[in-house]
Design a protein around this motif. Structure first.
Motif, PDB file in Angstrom:
ATOM      1  N   ALA A 258     -45.196-110.496 -24.504  1.00  0.00           N
ATOM      2  CA  ALA A 258     -44.970-109.063 -24.302  1.00  0.00           C
ATOM      3  C   ALA A 258     -46.270-108.364 -23.917  1.00  0.00           C
TER       4      ALA A 258
ATOM      5  N   ASN B 228     -46.828-106.278 -20.464  1.00  0.00           N
ATOM      6  CA  ASN B 228     -47.061-104.835 -20.581  1.00  0.00           C
ATOM      7  C   ASN B 228     -48.464-104.383 -20.197  1.00  0.00           C
TER       8      ASN B 228
ATOM      9  N   VAL C 238     -41.488-105.766 -12.876  1.00  0.00           N
ATOM     10  CA  VAL C 238     -41.964-105.682 -14.266  1.00  0.00           C
ATOM     11  C   VAL C 238     -42.784-104.411 -14.468  1.00  0.00           C
TER      12      VAL C 238
ATOM     13  N   GLN D  64     -40.557-101.290 -14.494  1.00  0.00           N
ATOM     14  CA  GLN D  64     -39.733-101.135 -15.695  1.00  0.00           C
ATOM     15  C   GLN D  64     -40.554-100.835 -16.938  1.00  0.00           C
ATOM     16  N   ARG D  65     -41.743-101.390 -17.026  1.00  0.00           N
ATOM     17  CA  ARG D  65     -42.538-101.143 -18.238  1.00  0.00           C
ATOM     18  C   ARG D  65     -43.051 -99.706 -18.286  1.00  0.00           C
TER      19      ARG D  65
ATOM     20  N   PHE E 147     -41.832-103.883 -22.489  1.00  0.00           N
ATOM     21  CA  PHE E 147     -41.007-105.064 -22.771  1.00  0.00           C
ATOM     22  C   PHE E 147     -41.270-105.547 -24.196  1.00  0.00           C
TER      23      PHE E 147
ATOM     24  N   SER F 292     -36.787-110.908 -24.857  1.00  0.00           N
ATOM     25  CA  SER F 292     -36.549-111.764 -23.698  1.00  0.00           C
ATOM     26  C   SER F 292     -35.320-111.359 -22.898  1.00  0.00           C
TER      27      SER F 292
ATOM     28  N   ARG G 147     -34.145-108.497 -21.937  1.00  0.00           N
ATOM     29  CA  ARG G 147     -34.405-107.519 -20.880  1.00  0.00           C
ATOM     30  C   ARG G 147     -35.145-108.173 -19.708  1.00  0.00           C
ATOM     31  N   LEU G 148     -36.069-109.069 -19.992  1.00  0.00           N
ATOM     32  CA  LEU G 148     -36.780-109.762 -18.925  1.00  0.00           C
ATOM     33  C   LEU G 148     -35.828-110.664 -18.143  1.00  0.00           C
TER      34      LEU G 148
END
Length: 313
Positions: free
Chosen positions: A133, A137, A164, A167-168, A173, A176, A178-179
């Motif tokens: 994470a 992030n 990524v 979205q972050r 995040f 897992s 969501r990823l």
């Protein structure tokens, strides 16, 4: 490849006081088999995962002082040997079973598996270091692209990295699931149909980055080869091409003369100092792969030291 590993390691462990090092102890299955097959040997098991080390130590308790477990990283072999009582400088046989263990994959809360929603951790030693994470992030687009390409061999590294970062900015995040959803959206459907699960390569890349697996392995191989005496043996089980490439190059370098090709006489110090014990890389049998699908990608390489080298003094 348990039986094959024991077959390759055992010739170096038949004398009284022989020392076996399992540089990636895991649940202790390989070490247990070696101690059973080589009654004159003692074993030192190294693992960076405290939970795995505790479970393996319990499993191997029946061997008494023939087994010593050490919490360390696999590139610490010389330091581990020097810290024993009495201190040692050499190990007669060394095994590395690289990559993530079944224990780590099967424990949902560790975050190694992509088929179950779990915290994005992926640290083999949960007491230290960045989590997956943290990587997602905090790394910029360029850094994310680099690890996805280098460690995951991911063709769609750039669109994944950009998604990524987008979205972050809305929410960091943490798990897992969501990823995995992001990867399903970003990786083209055609690639998903032919290239397996869309999260496989990204999760591999994150795990390697979090645990510095390739740099640790490169250093560990060098240190382990230095610790072998003449007649000592090393066996390596690799599970992806990047690990296996490091292993192949490291063993091949020792098994090749350093003399220029045109030299009519090869001096003793230019002779190879390793003898390869298998041709190329061996793979698991069809029977083992059927019983244990995780063995499908394994590549086994092995070598024996044939002479001393200056770096051993």
């Amino acid at each position: 490849m348990l039986e094959r590993c024991v077959e390759l390691l055992a010739p170096a462990l038949q004398h009284e006081g022989a020392v076996f090092v399992d540089g990636t102890l895991g649940m202790g299955g390989h070490t247990e088999a070696v101690l059973q097959a080589c009654p004159s040997a003692r074993a030192v098991g190294i693992d960076r995962d405290p939970e795995a080390l505790a479970l393996a130590t319990g499993r191997l308790a029946r061997f008494g002082d023939r087994f010593t477990g050490v919490h360390a990283v696999s590139d610490d072999v010389p330091e581990v040997l020097a810290g024993l009582e009495p201190p040692l400088r050499r190990a007669d046989a060394i095994l590395f079973d690289l990559g993530v263990s079944s224990l780590q994959l099967d424990e949902v809360e560790r975050g190694f598996a992509y088929r179950t929603d779990a915290p994005l951790d992926m640290r083999m030693d949960q007491s230290t270091g960045l989590t997956a994470a943290d990587v997602l992030n905090t790394y910029d687009v360029g850094e994310l692209v680099r690890i996805l390409k280098e460690y995951g061999e991911e063709r769609f590294a750039r669109p994944i990295a950009r998604a990524v970062v987008r979205q972050r900015e809305q929410e960091p995040f943490t798990t897992s699931g969501r990823l995995v959803a992001l990867l399903h959206d970003v990786v083209p459907a055609a690639s998903q149909r032919t290239g397996g699960h869309p999260a496989k390569r990204t999760f591999q890349a994150l795990r390697i980055e979090v645990n510095a697996e390739l740099s640790v392995w490169s250093q560990a191989l060098t240190q382990a080869l230095r610790a072998l005496p003449v007649g000592g043996r090393i066996v390596v089980l690799s599970y992806h091409s990047l690990e296996d490439r490091i292993t192949k190059r490291g063993l091949a370098a020792g098994a090749t003369s350093s003399a220029p090709p045109q030299m009519p006489v090869v001096l003793p110090e230019q002779q190879p100092w390793l003898r390869l014990l298998v041709r190329g890389a061996e793979q698991a049998t069809d029977a083992e792969t059927a019983a244990n699908p995780r063995s499908a990608s394994v590549r086994l390489r092995a070598a024996e030291r044939t002479r001393t080298t200056p770096d051993q003094t």
